[in-house]
Design an enzyme around this catalytic site. Sequence first.
Site, mmCIF file in Angstrom:
data_model
loop_
_atom_site.group_PDB
_atom_site.id
_atom_site.type_symbol
_atom_site.label_atom_id
_atom_site.label_comp_id
_atom_site.label_asym_id
_atom_site.label_seq_id
_atom_site.Cartn_x
_atom_site.Cartn_y
_atom_site.Cartn_z
ATOM 1 N N SER A 124 0.820 -1.212 0.000
ATOM 2 C CA SER A 124 0.000 0.000 0.000
ATOM 3 C C SER A 124 0.847 1.252 0.000
ATOM 4 O O SER A 124 1.995 1.255 0.464
ATOM 5 C CB SER A 124 -0.868 -0.029 1.263
ATOM 6 O OG SER A 124 -1.385 1.240 1.555
ATOM 7 N N TYR A 148 -0.693 -0.030 10.005
ATOM 8 C CA TYR A 148 -0.965 -0.744 8.751
ATOM 9 C C TYR A 148 0.233 -0.638 7.801
ATOM 10 O O TYR A 148 0.724 -1.630 7.282
ATOM 11 C CB TYR A 148 -2.223 -0.153 8.107
ATOM 12 C CG TYR A 148 -2.602 -0.754 6.784
ATOM 13 C CD1 TYR A 148 -3.285 -1.962 6.723
ATOM 14 C CD2 TYR A 148 -2.307 -0.103 5.583
ATOM 15 C CE1 TYR A 148 -3.654 -2.521 5.501
ATOM 16 C CE2 TYR A 148 -2.675 -0.646 4.363
ATOM 17 C CZ TYR A 148 -3.346 -1.849 4.326
ATOM 18 O OH TYR A 148 -3.704 -2.392 3.121
#
Lengths: 323, 323
Positions: A124, A148
Amino acid sequence: MHVLITGAAGFLGQRLTHALLASGDLDGRSLSRLTLVDQTAPEVPSGTGVEIRARAQDITAPGAWDTVLDERPDVIFHLAAVVSSAAEANLDLGMAVNFEATRTLLDGCRARKLSSTRLIMASSVAVYGGQLPDTLDDMTALTPQSSYGTQKAMCELLINDYSRRGLVDGRVLRLPTIVVRPGRPNAAASSFASSILREPLNGEAAVCPVPTDLELFVMSPGRVIEALMHGATVPADAFGDYRGLMLPGITVSVAEMLDTLRELGGEEALARVRHEPDARIEAIVASWPARFATRKAERLGFMGDQNLREIVEAFLADPARHG
Amino acid sequence: MHVLITGAAGFLGQRLTHALLASGDLDGRSLSRLTLVDQTAPEVPSGTGVEIRARAQDITAPGAWDTVLDERPDVIFHLAAVVSSAAEANLDLGMAVNFEATRTLLDGCRARKLSSTRLIMASSVAVYGGQLPDTLDDMTALTPQSSYGTQKAMCELLINDYSRRGLVDGRVLRLPTIVVRPGRPNAAASSFASSILREPLNGEAAVCPVPTDLELFVMSPGRVIEALMHGATVPADAFGDYRGLMLPGITVSVAEMLDTLRELGGEEALARVRHEPDARIEAIVASWPARFATRKAERLGFMGDQNLREIVEAFLADPARHG
């Protein structure tokens, strides 16, 4: 060819399943078998001529990967993850799902000598953060400002090392923010980026929690699915000395998104967007960089969208646009 | 102040122990207690007036950190690690010691709410590798080409995230190649870098396995110890959005090292160095970057050596120079 998809019940997992079945092959080999894994058993498309097995599996459980890896998949698309807001709210959950389950997947491949199995993991833009150059490139340090992003960056490093050691053939693709996602708003901090286009175009109200000059680096669902499949076909050598790369998104501002909304949906669509600043969401999203020179991805043949209008038109033409 | 040192029986751990005891304080607080942890119990200096406990501990064992963390150290110097060649030879050992034990240390701090405990971890130039720019800086991507470098890079990310979340106050210092190490040659690829100075100055023969134009990024043991102690005193805010940095080594070529050897040891010292090219060692050492712009470290007040001559003179003045 036997393909395993983790997170197969999710948005990308479902799309990838359908794209693989529609293609019928991958990297010049016929798709003979598809294993779909998620927390709840993914739906199995019928009448495909491909042997499809769906498994409900908590990937954090001991031995979670044993059965699917004993079946020796040729390609693994590892999409299973908890989203950024959930990983931020619950550090243990994020570490278990986003990091530890990737580690046990790698060790499962290693234990079974699946050294030529191609493992494509979705990473990501959240691996980047903090003070960054105006335009990032393939040599910009990963300094994530979220748990994350940290967990994804750790997985990248581990996949790179296992691949370097010849234990698996890993490839990590950093996904831009996906716009326009079909369906409903979710808990992701980036949820608004789809919502401010999708809801108004579907005749519903949406909330924009960020300033209109905020920029995002975006990619359409269709291009992301193509990139995942392309990731399974690129020769390992082409990745050079690092198995990760940023996919070629495009840079758009929220203002441009709203302009495109008006162009394609009219003033009444634009009027459905309510501006309600949310400092928490802005802080997270503003930490994601929006400008990249994605030379490595382009050299390896990954393709981005042409422009935002093309992205929104693809959404309008999508039968699944209402979710 | 209670200070915990892991890897306290190692070369740096012993030096740091003595430096802390010699100083008597750290960051303006009096040193009252020192806990020394290693695989075998570190030697306890006597007559110091400081309460010192030495513990033999396998840091990969379940609950390994419980006792020492229950004693709530104010500062932790986390130096325990298996070296690069061992981590490359045994992936599981490297993951357990270099990564997992750091993770359990962080979780141990978190469980005990040691949020203001300063955790200083030694990282390494080995987090860099592969195709790199001529001069690296604080925003150069970590693309390690060894399992050791991978494990250190993963620890950096985790320490950064736990610090960002306020669970601990972490600081990661990437160490240059340490020159001149006292003692004997060892199996490390970098062993020659100390050996070609140390052995001839001690009247012994040495082998130089690399071309003389090869460059290294080096720091003296004394400056490394100062940097570790300084790392415990820098205000957390000063690290900005990433808790890691490269220490300010200096770039030296093997030719410069041999020139300095002749200047300080004479022609007879230089004549003790035999040139025997070793392609394997050259390949490893040449992959380590040698030129860095270490702006962040300098801004935060970390000090490097002035020049190579100063490093060698410090070695000659070191009572421990014979090991």
